[in-house]
Enzyme design. Sequence first.
Site, PDB file in Angstrom:
ATOM      1  N   ASP A 262      -9.652  -2.965  -9.895  1.00 56.88           N
ATOM      2  CA  ASP A 262      -8.845  -1.748  -9.782  1.00 56.88           C
ATOM      3  C   ASP A 262      -9.771  -0.622  -9.311  1.00 56.88           C
ATOM      4  O   ASP A 262     -10.997  -0.763  -9.269  1.00 56.88           O
ATOM      5  CB  ASP A 262      -8.146  -1.407 -11.099  1.00 56.88           C
ATOM      6  CG  ASP A 262      -6.947  -0.480 -10.853  1.00 56.88           C
ATOM      7  OD1 ASP A 262      -6.835   0.087  -9.743  1.00 56.88           O
ATOM      8  OD2 ASP A 262      -6.120  -0.303 -11.769  1.00 56.88           O
TER       9      ASP A 262
HETATM   10  C1  NOJ Z   1      -5.152   2.517  -9.786  1.00 55.82           C
HETATM   11  C2  NOJ Z   1      -3.985   1.822 -10.405  1.00 55.82           C
HETATM   12  O1  NOJ Z   1      -4.301   1.424 -11.708  1.00 55.82           O
HETATM   13  C3  NOJ Z   1      -3.497   0.604  -9.629  1.00 55.82           C
HETATM   14  O2  NOJ Z   1      -2.283   0.199 -10.158  1.00 55.82           O
HETATM   15  C4  NOJ Z   1      -3.381   0.907  -8.176  1.00 55.82           C
HETATM   16  O3  NOJ Z   1      -2.926  -0.237  -7.487  1.00 55.82           O
HETATM   17  C5  NOJ Z   1      -4.726   1.371  -7.663  1.00 55.82           C
HETATM   18  N1  NOJ Z   1      -5.091   2.590  -8.355  1.00 55.82           N
HETATM   19  C6  NOJ Z   1      -4.730   1.607  -6.161  1.00 55.82           C
HETATM   20  O4  NOJ Z   1      -4.020   2.724  -5.855  1.00 55.82           O
END
Ligand code: NOJ
Length: 738
Positions: A262
């Site tokens: 993430d």
């Molecule tokens: C953080 C988030 O937790 C996740 O769900 C998302 O896909 C990513 N950012 C990318 O934007």
Amino acid sequence: MEETKLKELLDSLSWPEKIGQLVQLSGDFFHADQLAVGPQKKLGIDQKIVDQVGSVLNVTGAEKTREIQDRYLKKSRHKIPLLFMADIIYGYRTIFPIPLGLGATWNPALIEEAYEQTAEESKAAGAHVTFAPMVDLVRDARWGRSLESTGEDPVLNSAFAKAMVTGLQKDLLNGGGIASCVKHFAAYGAAEGGREYNTVDMSERRLRQDYLPSYKAAVDAGCQLVMTSFNTYDGMPVTGSKFLLEDILRKEWGFDGVIISDYAAIQELIAHGVATDDREATKLAIEATTDIDMKTPCYAKELEPLIEDGEISTELVDRSVYRVLKLKNDLGLFEDPYRGASQEQEECVFLTEEKRHLAKKVSSESVVLLQNKRDVLPLTPNQEKVLLVGPYGDNQELIGLWAVHGKREDVVTIKKGFEHYLDSEHLLYTQGCDMLEDYTFLGEFGATKDQIEQLGLTDAMKEQELSQALTLAKQADTVVLALGEHTMQSGEAGSRTDITLPKIQQDFLQKIAELNKKTVLIVISGRPLVLTKEVELVDGIVQAWFPGTEGGNALADIIFGQTNPTGRLSMSFPYSVGQLPMYYSEFKTGRPLTSPTHKGRFVSKYLDSQNDPLFSFGYGLSYSKVMYTDLTLSSEQMHETLKVSVKVKNISKRTTTETVQLYVQDVTGSVVRPVKELKAFQKVALDADEEKTVYFDLTKEELKFYTKNMTFDAEPGAFIVFVGPNVKDTQEKSFTLL
Ligand code: NOJ
């Protein structure tokens, strides 16, 4: 490209070129806008690295992606196309309800269709991968990301996980759909206290029993990628967890697709305190088999020195690079780096009539009628004066926070929907009250003081709106209040300890209620709110989530009886926030509360709140009444399977669809078992006065759990089957597993 060719390509790359494939950067590195989806930090990454990275985060639109791809490929020695990955969570241009609403449809087949349509739009817009589905089990409504989940139950969530992946990836290897990245592996929804990014700590038994099945369902359905979660599990942040990523995901489940961290999660291993610097963080992540580093300089800068110093094996990195190349190849990017994206295609497939129609259907099925005192609903068109009030009455924010590629201007507001049923003589409207009493919290998301001051109504407007609303309410027969959370109060980093309606809206509702009119409350929210006060104040309550582009039409159809509501909760609605976390499948205790009116002390209960939720899992009303009779088991003993049947009769004059739910209790186990567990459900269409017999095949397989010695097995002994319209109002029968 043939596999041997792909391997040759891998071998022909230099280390910087290989490592580039494992790095993902956001749009600002490619002269595109950056969506703020995480903390903004200078990465110290130079153009040389940018020219070699393998993927881009959240840049979409055919024109933009084609332009970036062209520019990139011109500079690329091996012409390896960029992968465009994006957060397309519940619709690209046509926005469906938030996933918590999708969960309330209890209709995976319909949701599969919705995600197939989403993939069509996304593909036209140049997206190759979506960071969806999010299948984190959630049992604490304080967590803002409740909105992104289909709810609290492993069986239901798994059914939706499978449906979403299947829909997104339809015909993927023949050029259709887009690749799905399931997230956030694992157990992200169990953050302590519902506080975003907080620790997760639970037994391995619970992890496997409740939290892992939905990710596993997505993997089994063939999702191409998995995203690691921000949280720790058992003391190790997931992005560096060999136990979760390598042992369970790769080895046990056989997942050989791409694992992506993430946003910034690799570098955050330092803040977690399991790595001292970028180098150690990189080592932990790559050794756990995390392939792509989203938005940090760790892999870009530290992988090569680690290889040179012999601290990580070249095979390990090669394997990751190969996975990324294979994904690009499977998507056909070497043949067509745009994968069919074009502005003409966008025009053809964006927000077509069919898609709007589907969005409305999904929206309608997601709406849950929570209360209907005095049969206040449905309203009859053009027969009485209806006042529509509230900050969501004529508001295009119905698509919610995470519809980052959707457009507000496409949204049908509730007022627009009502106008199909009420002429100007019968429809009265005024906003009535502001969304929030105080917008300063938006400063946390980058809004400046000046911007914040511009938000909402001025004091004079507030007064005027209130007096206008009260005047109109006096003229009306029924008042419909469209109230709810501000979009920024849920979603990522949207944890709250007070999950009631904003105070200003509560006060407004109180004043309207004092007029003693018929009242209906439409709730727009990204989580189950505590509606305990509202239940007393209004006649009808319609839970509408963030219902999407066609939300206004879907809601109007329900309010005016064109559609019979059929949604059922996939997450319990608490009576009080102090009960959280809350879920129906709780373990048995040694001192259970056997009657809600129990007066003694020494049982498992609260002194100042009921134990039960305000609205249970599986609950939802319709305008029909359905009777359940004759629950029957084919035998009192199970060898491998049992047939369970029940009669359901629509005892009203209105066609409906009933969601028949089957739960089981394992009475005695080698470890404590839940009081009830959902095993199966069926949606059954019933005409007026129609009766049907519904059959379920309950199998021994479905009775398996992680036993005392952690084998996944069904233990012989007594079981109870429960069948009903929700988890609470069930009939039961016992049987013995031999
Ligand atoms: C953080 C988030 O937790 C996740 O769900 C998302 O896909 C990513 N950012 C990318 O934007």
